[in-house]
Design a protein around this motif. Structure first.
Motif, PDB file in Angstrom:
ATOM      1  N   GLU A  15      40.640  -2.994 -28.096  1.00  0.00           N
ATOM      2  CA  GLU A  15      39.732  -2.893 -29.234  1.00  0.00           C
ATOM      3  C   GLU A  15      39.472  -4.280 -29.833  1.00  0.00           C
ATOM      4  O   GLU A  15      38.335  -4.638 -30.129  1.00  0.00           O
ATOM      5  N   ASP A  16      40.534  -5.062 -29.975  1.00  0.00           N
ATOM      6  CA  ASP A  16      40.368  -6.424 -30.495  1.00  0.00           C
ATOM      7  C   ASP A  16      39.486  -7.256 -29.577  1.00  0.00           C
ATOM      8  O   ASP A  16      38.621  -8.006 -30.038  1.00  0.00           O
TER       9      ASP A  16
ATOM     10  N   PHE B 101      33.652   3.033 -32.926  1.00  0.00           N
ATOM     11  CA  PHE B 101      32.750   1.886 -32.848  1.00  0.00           C
ATOM     12  C   PHE B 101      32.012   1.621 -34.165  1.00  0.00           C
ATOM     13  O   PHE B 101      31.698   0.489 -34.484  1.00  0.00           O
TER      14      PHE B 101
ATOM     15  N   TYR C 229      34.174  -1.902 -23.975  1.00  0.00           N
ATOM     16  CA  TYR C 229      35.513  -1.423 -24.315  1.00  0.00           C
ATOM     17  C   TYR C 229      36.248  -0.927 -23.069  1.00  0.00           C
ATOM     18  O   TYR C 229      37.414  -1.227 -22.841  1.00  0.00           O
TER      19      TYR C 229
ATOM     20  N   ASP D 250      44.814  -3.800 -28.019  1.00  0.00           N
ATOM     21  CA  ASP D 250      44.320  -5.096 -27.534  1.00  0.00           C
ATOM     22  C   ASP D 250      42.875  -4.965 -27.064  1.00  0.00           C
ATOM     23  O   ASP D 250      42.044  -5.845 -27.313  1.00  0.00           O
TER      24      ASP D 250
ATOM     25  N   MET E   8      34.245  -0.436 -36.067  1.00  0.00           N
ATOM     26  CA  MET E   8      34.275  -1.792 -35.521  1.00  0.00           C
ATOM     27  C   MET E   8      33.030  -2.569 -35.972  1.00  0.00           C
ATOM     28  O   MET E   8      33.103  -3.717 -36.395  1.00  0.00           O
TER      29      MET E   8
ATOM     30  N   PHE F  56      31.891  -9.062 -28.645  1.00  0.00           N
ATOM     31  CA  PHE F  56      30.612  -8.890 -29.348  1.00  0.00           C
ATOM     32  C   PHE F  56      30.348 -10.023 -30.340  1.00  0.00           C
ATOM     33  O   PHE F  56      29.214 -10.443 -30.504  1.00  0.00           O
TER      34      PHE F  56
ATOM     35  N   SER G 297      28.695  -1.091 -26.196  1.00  0.00           N
ATOM     36  CA  SER G 297      30.060  -1.057 -26.731  1.00  0.00           C
ATOM     37  C   SER G 297      31.016  -0.272 -25.836  1.00  0.00           C
ATOM     38  O   SER G 297      32.137  -0.695 -25.590  1.00  0.00           O
TER      39      SER G 297
ATOM     40  N   CYS H  72      37.250  -6.222 -27.413  1.00  0.00           N
ATOM     41  CA  CYS H  72      35.882  -5.711 -27.441  1.00  0.00           C
ATOM     42  C   CYS H  72      35.135  -6.342 -28.614  1.00  0.00           C
ATOM     43  O   CYS H  72      34.011  -6.833 -28.492  1.00  0.00           O
ATOM     44  N   GLN H  73      35.821  -6.363 -29.771  1.00  0.00           N
ATOM     45  CA  GLN H  73      35.222  -6.964 -30.964  1.00  0.00           C
ATOM     46  C   GLN H  73      34.979  -8.459 -30.756  1.00  0.00           C
ATOM     47  O   GLN H  73      33.920  -8.978 -31.106  1.00  0.00           O
TER      48      GLN H  73
END
Lengths: 185, 552
Positions: free
Chosen positions: A29-30, B23, A15, A27, B26, A36, A11, A32-33
């Motif tokens: 963070e979005d 995290f 990130y 952005d 998330m 995954f 992660s 990165c999600q």
């Protein structure tokens, strides 16, 4: 390794890559999600070079995002400072800047995105030129020229910014010097 | 590799450069939306909800304070079990009432034994008492448990968790407690407590040939235990105080995270105490570990004082995970818990901060305050709770995860204090600190030279001394006031607009500590004149008080 372990292991790297690619915490963070979720849906257990593959997915997700985002107007806005030096930012923008000390992401964001991708894979993740060529699906010669051009531009950016940028890195502490919470026991 | 390449390689991988998102949160979002593959996939097509963006401004304050409270582990630990819980009076109280849940589980590895004794869990927190027997290796150094974490069967825990332990001379072992904000969502819950590894450390010292009369930065090569070099710059303020600004450069990131480098002064062989609390661990321009330490010049006369660099070295590492599976119950505690919803201003006329809830458990009383202010920072620095005429001192806990507008005031509950729904309870806030952004008038600095020059100018009706001088190529600007009501200038800048130069802060001041002396440096300053501005200043009202009756 299950999905959670995969997430825990990668992660931060994902990130960080997103952040340096797009220079916007929200952005990144979005994205990165998003990366995954893509990974979880795929048969990642069968991949040989897992990290290289994850970074390939990451960088390409970021490149797609930047392509979507960069309307002509945004392109102009983003590059204005290259021609004029920093314009006086509006108050909200200023407050935003004070909250981040992430100058290196700022320097990276001044580079063309394709060059940014090469430098990130090369210097953040230590991939070889050959690997990068495979990940971005571009010829080896192009990787080399983008790396070379990137280093030259970065050197120029660092020389131009000089003292003022270095001082700016301290600004968050200035904001917090008299607000640091001393009451934690 | 050229310099640009080397810099890129270092900075792109420097964790200090980046603020990571939450995290866990998330993961939770992805899991909720069925993307993580650990819960049912009925709504797998739904996008995971995105986080609230407003949290970002708080994370720097939170992470900085975490850095600054990372106090060196130099002090020896030789107390008994009772003193271990000195700041956890509520835990002692609950133990005395036999509300603890006995655990008695043990794991031994490489001759080191970790035993869990008792758990306490209620609406506010979970505490687990443990002991660590390091066997024959007890002389080799100081031991600690790293990465202790409590998770329920779904993998949920809380990031606000921590452990603390002390050497128990009588029993020749360490006693400690683990504390987490996690609480069971039902009466009985299966959990696992895991420790990543157990480590031992020794304290190392290196001689420093330091000249505290010289204002120059002095650099000392170290080249051992992952520590490359250590540099010190003394700032002497007459006979008032000696401030040492230090920077350590590491070649090994693991060493950086545990070394806590600091200066140790010996006068005729005796350890000299710091005259005031220092600040440790602020990252420097190039990722150095920088600190500030203070001495009284009279305590460290040049002829009798030697300086050493002290740091912690990893001696042994017993990798885990050390995992205990437990079943925790909050039943005993739940019977004695009172939850009260409130909606009261923190003081008359305060529209930014409202008291929202009070939870009284056998171990602790928590009062939560919701802030609308920009930095979720309460206006008072000290808090106490008056229960039936008896005063309990408490502290403010700013949330670093989850609900960042919510600050919790925590008060440990003494054993002999009875509380019912009708007991009189009053919250007291003391020492008000107010931030002001109204002084935007520049101060003209003229004839800038190596000579110290002082100007006095009023800010908010208080005379403030501005002292400026060149030291080498750098301009130093100091601000302070003899009036204790002045809280200090946070940061200065020269000029405005695109030509603005920001002062780099040398000092680190805490809110409400009464020190209003600040120093900024402008590296490689060119010129002899400057128009200097401040971002903001604060004022202190040490005796101002607010009282809010919470019940009846």
């Amino acid at each position: 390794m299950g999905n959670r372990e995969l997430f825990q292991t990668y992660s931060k790297e994902v990130y960080r890559t997103c952040y340096y690619m797009v220079h916007d915490a929200a952005d990144a963070e979005d994205l990165c999600q998003e990366v995954f979720i893509t990974l979880f849906r795929s048969q990642w257990q069968n991949i040989d070079h897992l990290k290289a593959w994850i970074m390939k997915v990451t960088v390409n997700t970021c490149l797609n995002h930047l392509k979507r985002r960069n309307s002509l107007q945004q392109k102009l806005m983003a590059n204005l400072h290259l021609f004029k030096g920093s314009p006086e930012p509006p108050v909200e923008k200023l407050a935003e800047q004070k909250e981040t000390k992430l100058e290196w992401a700022g320097y990276m964001s001044r580079l063309p995105v394709k060059i940014r991708a090469v430098l990130t894979l090369r210097y953040m993740h230590d991939f070889s030129m050959d690997e990068i060529s495979g990940m971005l699906a571009i010829p080896l010669g192009t990787v080399k020229s983008r790396q070379h051009k990137g280093l030259r531009l970065m050197k120029k950016i660092l020389e131009e910014t000089g003292v003022q940028i270095i001082a700016k890195e301290e600004e968050p502490y200035g904001q917090n010097r008299s607000t640091a919470k001393a009451s934690l026991k | 590799m050229d310099r640009t390449e080397a810099l890129l390689k270092r900075r792109l991988n420097d964790d200090n450069e980046i603020l990571y998102p939450d995290f866990e949160e998330m993961w939770g979002r992805m899991e909720q939306a069925g993307h993580a593959g650990t819960v049912s996939r009925t709504d797998a097509g739904a996008p995971a909800p995105h986080r609230h963006r407003s949290w970002r401004k708080f994370t720097i304050a939170a992470s900085l304070s975490a850095l600054l409270v990372a106090v060196p582990v130099y002090a020896a630990v030789q107390y008994d079990w009772g003193i271990l819980l000195r700041y956890r009076g509520g835990v002692q109280a609950a133990l005395a009432q036999n509300l603890g849940q006995p655990l008695g589980q043990t794991i031994t590895k490489d001759g080191v034994t970790l035993t869990l004794h008792t758990a306490l869990t209620d609406e506010n927190r979970t505490v687990i008492l443990y002991s660590l027997d390091v066997g024959a290796d007890r002389e080799s150094g100081m031991w600690n448990i790293q990465g202790m974490s409590l998770k329920d069967a779904k993998g949920n825990g809380d990031e606000m968790e921590y452990n603390y332990q002390q050497w128990d001379e009588k029993n020749q072992r360490y006693n400690g407690y683990f504390e987490s904000n996690w609480t069971p969502d039902q009466e009985t819950v299966k959990v696992s407590l895991t420790a990543k590894r157990i480590e031992s450390y020794s304290q190392q010292e290196v001689d420093l040939n330091l000249d505290t009369d010289s204002p120059q930065q002095q650099s000392f090569p170290v080249n051992r235990d992952g520590l490359e070099s250590f540099s010190v710059q003394p700032f002497k303020e007459g006979n008032e105080r000696l401030m040492l600004s230090t920077a350590a450069v590491f070649s090994n990131s693991e060493a950086k995270s545990l070394a806590f480098p600091q200066i140790i002064a010996y006068r005729d062989g005796e350890l000299v105490s710091n005259s005031q609390a220092g600040a440790f661990g602020k990252p420097g321009d190039n990722g150095e570990y920088t600190s500030l330490q203070y001495y009284k010049p009279d305590d460290v006369p040049k002829a009798d004082t030697v300086y050493k660099l002290g740091y912690t070295k990893l001696e042994r590492n017993i990798d885990g995970p050390w995992t205990f599976d437990l079943e925790l119950s909050k039943k005993k505690m739940a019977d004695a818990t009172i939850k009260t919803a409130l909606d009261l201003p923190l003081e008359a006329g305060d529209t930014d901060n409202r008291i929202e809830q009070m939870v009284v458990t056998p171990t602790q009383i928590r009062v939560s305050v919701r802030s609308k202010a920009k930095f979720a920072e309460l206006p008072y620095v000290k808090y106490a709770l008056e229960v039936d005429g008896r005063k309990l001192e408490g502290g403010a806990w700013y949330s670093t995860t989850g609900d960042r507008d919510l600050t919790t005031l925590r008060f440990e509950r003494p054993a002999d204090l009875e509380i019912t729904k009708t007991t009189s309870m009053t919250l007291i806030g003391k020492y008000k600190v107010t931030r002001h952004e109204d002084d935007k008038t520049p101060l003209q600095l003229t004839n800038i030279s190596s000579e110290k020059q002082t100007l006095i100018r009023e800010t908010g009706g208080i005379p403030v001394q501005w002292t400026y001088y060149m030291q080498g190529a750098d301009l130093y600007v100091e601000t302070k006031s003899d009036d204790p009501h002045f809280g200090g200038v946070n940061q200065t800048h020269i000029g405005t607009g695109k030509d603005r130069i920001l002062g780099k802060i040398v000092t680190v001041n805490f809110r409400g500590e009464g020190n209003n002396h600040s120093i900024d440096v402008y590296k490689d300053f060119k010129g002899t004149e400057a128009a200097i501005y401040m971002f903001f200043y604060s004022t202190n009202e040490p005796n101002k008080e607010t009282r809010v009756q919470l019940q009846p």
